[in-house]
Design a protein around this motif. Structure first.
Motif, PDB file in Angstrom:
ATOM      1  N   SER A 191       0.827  -1.206   0.000  1.00  0.00           N
ATOM      2  CA  SER A 191       0.000   0.000   0.000  1.00  0.00           C
ATOM      3  C   SER A 191       0.862   1.258   0.000  1.00  0.00           C
ATOM      4  N   ALA A 192       1.884   1.269   0.845  1.00  0.00           N
ATOM      5  CA  ALA A 192       2.764   2.440   0.927  1.00  0.00           C
ATOM      6  C   ALA A 192       3.505   2.661  -0.385  1.00  0.00           C
ATOM      7  N   LEU A 193       3.946   1.583  -1.018  1.00  0.00           N
ATOM      8  CA  LEU A 193       4.672   1.719  -2.281  1.00  0.00           C
ATOM      9  C   LEU A 193       3.764   2.296  -3.361  1.00  0.00           C
ATOM     10  N   LYS A 194       2.541   1.810  -3.431  1.00  0.00           N
ATOM     11  CA  LYS A 194       1.597   2.323  -4.428  1.00  0.00           C
ATOM     12  C   LYS A 194       1.344   3.817  -4.220  1.00  0.00           C
ATOM     13  N   THR A 195       1.157   4.212  -2.962  1.00  0.00           N
ATOM     14  CA  THR A 195       0.916   5.623  -2.655  1.00  0.00           C
ATOM     15  C   THR A 195       2.150   6.462  -2.971  1.00  0.00           C
ATOM     16  N   ALA A 196       3.321   5.965  -2.592  1.00  0.00           N
ATOM     17  CA  ALA A 196       4.562   6.694  -2.853  1.00  0.00           C
ATOM     18  C   ALA A 196       4.785   6.873  -4.354  1.00  0.00           C
ATOM     19  N   GLN A 197       4.508   5.845  -5.132  1.00  0.00           N
ATOM     20  CA  GLN A 197       4.703   5.943  -6.578  1.00  0.00           C
ATOM     21  C   GLN A 197       3.752   6.965  -7.203  1.00  0.00           C
ATOM     22  N   ALA A 198       2.534   7.048  -6.679  1.00  0.00           N
ATOM     23  CA  ALA A 198       1.575   8.031  -7.193  1.00  0.00           C
ATOM     24  C   ALA A 198       2.048   9.452  -6.886  1.00  0.00           C
ATOM     25  N   LEU A 199       2.519   9.687  -5.655  1.00  0.00           N
ATOM     26  CA  LEU A 199       3.024  11.012  -5.288  1.00  0.00           C
ATOM     27  C   LEU A 199       4.277  11.357  -6.082  1.00  0.00           C
ATOM     28  N   TYR A 200       5.143  10.383  -6.228  1.00  0.00           N
ATOM     29  CA  TYR A 200       6.398  10.594  -6.964  1.00  0.00           C
ATOM     30  C   TYR A 200       6.109  11.014  -8.407  1.00  0.00           C
ATOM     31  N   ALA A 201       5.169  10.337  -9.039  1.00  0.00           N
ATOM     32  CA  ALA A 201       4.846  10.638 -10.438  1.00  0.00           C
ATOM     33  C   ALA A 201       4.339  12.065 -10.596  1.00  0.00           C
ATOM     34  N   GLN A 202       3.590  12.545  -9.614  1.00  0.00           N
ATOM     35  CA  GLN A 202       3.057  13.907  -9.687  1.00  0.00           C
ATOM     36  C   GLN A 202       4.114  14.954  -9.338  1.00  0.00           C
ATOM     37  N   ALA A 203       4.949  14.660  -8.355  1.00  0.00           N
ATOM     38  CA  ALA A 203       5.932  15.650  -7.897  1.00  0.00           C
ATOM     39  C   ALA A 203       7.089  15.805  -8.874  1.00  0.00           C
ATOM     40  N   PHE A 204       7.502  14.695  -9.477  1.00  0.00           N
ATOM     41  CA  PHE A 204       8.699  14.720 -10.322  1.00  0.00           C
ATOM     42  C   PHE A 204       8.328  14.560 -11.794  1.00  0.00           C
ATOM     43  N   ASP A 205       7.306  15.301 -12.205  1.00  0.00           N
ATOM     44  CA  ASP A 205       6.861  15.206 -13.597  1.00  0.00           C
ATOM     45  C   ASP A 205       7.742  16.005 -14.544  1.00  0.00           C
ATOM     46  N   LYS A 206       8.641  16.837 -13.988  1.00  0.00           N
ATOM     47  CA  LYS A 206       9.577  17.601 -14.803  1.00  0.00           C
ATOM     48  C   LYS A 206      10.979  17.441 -14.232  1.00  0.00           C
ATOM     49  N   ALA A 207      11.972  17.695 -15.069  1.00  0.00           N
ATOM     50  CA  ALA A 207      13.363  17.555 -14.633  1.00  0.00           C
ATOM     51  C   ALA A 207      13.679  18.551 -13.518  1.00  0.00           C
ATOM     52  N   VAL A 208      14.463  18.096 -12.545  1.00  0.00           N
ATOM     53  CA  VAL A 208      14.913  18.974 -11.459  1.00  0.00           C
ATOM     54  C   VAL A 208      16.341  19.392 -11.805  1.00  0.00           C
ATOM     55  N   ASP A 209      16.456  20.466 -12.572  1.00  0.00           N
ATOM     56  CA  ASP A 209      17.751  20.832 -13.135  1.00  0.00           C
ATOM     57  C   ASP A 209      18.172  22.263 -12.805  1.00  0.00           C
ATOM     58  N   SER A 210      17.522  22.867 -11.810  1.00  0.00           N
ATOM     59  CA  SER A 210      17.866  24.240 -11.435  1.00  0.00           C
ATOM     60  C   SER A 210      17.293  24.529 -10.056  1.00  0.00           C
ATOM     61  N   PRO A 211      17.781  25.575  -9.382  1.00  0.00           N
ATOM     62  CA  PRO A 211      17.180  25.957  -8.100  1.00  0.00           C
ATOM     63  C   PRO A 211      15.684  26.246  -8.221  1.00  0.00           C
ATOM     64  N   TYR A 212      15.277  26.857  -9.329  1.00  0.00           N
ATOM     65  CA  TYR A 212      13.855  27.143  -9.539  1.00  0.00           C
ATOM     66  C   TYR A 212      13.047  25.848  -9.608  1.00  0.00           C
ATOM     67  N   ALA A 213      13.544  24.882 -10.379  1.00  0.00           N
ATOM     68  CA  ALA A 213      12.849  23.602 -10.497  1.00  0.00           C
ATOM     69  C   ALA A 213      12.842  22.859  -9.165  1.00  0.00           C
ATOM     70  N   MET A 214      13.931  22.977  -8.408  1.00  0.00           N
ATOM     71  CA  MET A 214      13.991  22.330  -7.099  1.00  0.00           C
ATOM     72  C   MET A 214      12.943  22.914  -6.163  1.00  0.00           C
ATOM     73  N   ARG A 215      12.823  24.232  -6.149  1.00  0.00           N
ATOM     74  CA  ARG A 215      11.826  24.852  -5.278  1.00  0.00           C
ATOM     75  C   ARG A 215      10.420  24.395  -5.661  1.00  0.00           C
ATOM     76  N   ARG A 216      10.177  24.298  -6.946  1.00  0.00           N
ATOM     77  CA  ARG A 216       8.868  23.846  -7.410  1.00  0.00           C
ATOM     78  C   ARG A 216       8.546  22.458  -6.864  1.00  0.00           C
ATOM     79  N   VAL A 217       9.530  21.558  -6.895  1.00  0.00           N
ATOM     80  CA  VAL A 217       9.306  20.191  -6.416  1.00  0.00           C
ATOM     81  C   VAL A 217       9.092  20.172  -4.905  1.00  0.00           C
ATOM     82  N   ILE A 218       9.865  20.968  -4.175  1.00  0.00           N
ATOM     83  CA  ILE A 218       9.705  21.024  -2.714  1.00  0.00           C
ATOM     84  C   ILE A 218       8.280  21.440  -2.356  1.00  0.00           C
ATOM     85  N   VAL A 219       7.817  22.513  -2.979  1.00  0.00           N
ATOM     86  CA  VAL A 219       6.470  23.016  -2.692  1.00  0.00           C
ATOM     87  C   VAL A 219       5.419  21.993  -3.114  1.00  0.00           C
ATOM     88  N   ARG A 220       5.648  21.365  -4.249  1.00  0.00           N
ATOM     89  CA  ARG A 220       4.700  20.349  -4.738  1.00  0.00           C
ATOM     90  C   ARG A 220       4.618  19.176  -3.760  1.00  0.00           C
TER      91      ARG A 220
END
Length: 320
Positions: free
Chosen positions: A184-213
């Motif tokens: 159950s935890a893995l399924k939930t984690a994978q769903a959150l991961y897919a939504q949070a990391f839908d774009k490359a984290v390649d800059s401070p701006y992108a990192m902040r976006r992921v943190i807030v997401r």
């Protein structure tokens, strides 16, 4: 340094040298203590600031290169201008504040580990053996899921989110194990991961976006589980990443400042929180303007953003 003598790989020593070239207040040292527990986790090192520098102490020596490089890369990212988090507000209960800070830091680290792990793999500091020891660390942290809901749901979710970042394209090597123990935890984690990391984290701006997401997605999951949300969008300050143009705009155009029910942790006074208008994330905390009058807020809102941030000593990152 009074700890054990450990020989590190060239890549780890190069990271230490990089950090020391940027560290502004002295020298960063590595110290080594403890034994070899046989697994790796991210609680196997401690940092302590002292006059003249910073000491990073490894408290377990199962994989000193992995653990040391992990700590050094976190530090290097901050020195290179990636977002930081700050805890400037208090709910009025020390124990509750501490729990909130721990969980916020865990979510923040999940985001930061996207870069940390990529760099470790690039330097060949993550091996198949370390991947196996990381899995052993998960086993040492979590009990297996049972038929009944228990109080480990949140810990499992945080741990497996981090595991998804760590394993990345190598997840297939451990997915069967994780799915058997924590389906159950893995399924939930994978769903959150897919939504949070839908774009490359390649800059401070992108990192902040992921943190807030991640903050927002985690609270949505807490609601779904009928558990109290963390409200990190208000409780936790994330350093803003602003363009040159945004720095020239008025405070009112970029931020909304509101009176929080929480106190300023440092001053103990009524806290006012500055939310970014685009994502509603806490970007700074200030005390009420002297007099607390409408006219003073009008004046504050009219200031250029950069002037206001500099005047109040609020850290920010200039978007490249």
């Amino acid at each position: 340094m009074a700890g054990k003598k450990v020989s590190l790989k060239a890549a780890t020593n190069e990271l230490l040298e990089q950090v020391n070239q940027l560290y502004p207040t002295g020298t960063v040292f590595l110290d080594f203590e403890g034994d070899q527990v046989g697994y790796v986790r991210h609680d196997q090192a401690q940092q302590k600031v002292f006059p003249g520098g910073l000491m990073i102490t490894l408290t377990d020596l199962t994989e000193p290169d992995y653990t040391a490089s992990h700590e050094l890369l976190h530090l290097l990212m901050l020195l290179q201008g990636f977002p930081q988090i700050f805890f400037q507000l208090s709910l009025g209960e020390d124990e509750l504040d501490e729990q909130m800070m721990i969980m916020a830091t865990d979510l923040y680290n999940v985001a930061m580990h996207t870069v940390v792990v990529d760099e470790q793999r690039r330097h060949e500091l993550i091996t198949p053996q370390i991947e196996a020891e990381y899995l052993a660390g998960i086993h040492a942290t979590l009990s297996d899921e049972g038929d009944q809901v228990d109080n480990e749901r949140t810990l499992r979710l945080l741990t497996l989110l981090d595991a998804l970042v760590f394993y990345g394209d190598h997840l297939d090597q451990v997915q069967a194990d994780l799915n058997q123990r924590y389906p159950s935890a893995l399924k939930t984690a994978q769903a959150l991961y897919a939504q949070a990391f839908d774009k490359a984290v390649d800059s401070p701006y992108a990192m902040r976006r992921v943190i807030v997401r991640l903050f927002k997605l985690f609270d949505e999951q807490m609601h779904a589980w009928q558990l109290p949300p963390l409200h990190n969008t208000e409780f936790t300050t994330v350093s803003p990443v602003l363009s040159e143009r945004q720095l020239r705009l008025s405070v009112k155009q970029v931020f909304e400042i509101f009176h929080s029910d929480m106190q300023n942790r440092e001053s103990g006074k009524r806290a006012y929180v500055g939310l970014r208008r685009n994502d509603r994330q806490n970007s700074f905390v200030i005390d009420a303007p002297q007099g607390d009058t409408a006219a003073e807020f009008v004046s504050l809102y009219a200031q250029p953003v950069q002037e206001f941030l500099d005047q109040h000593g609020i850290p920010y990152i200039v978007r490249k």
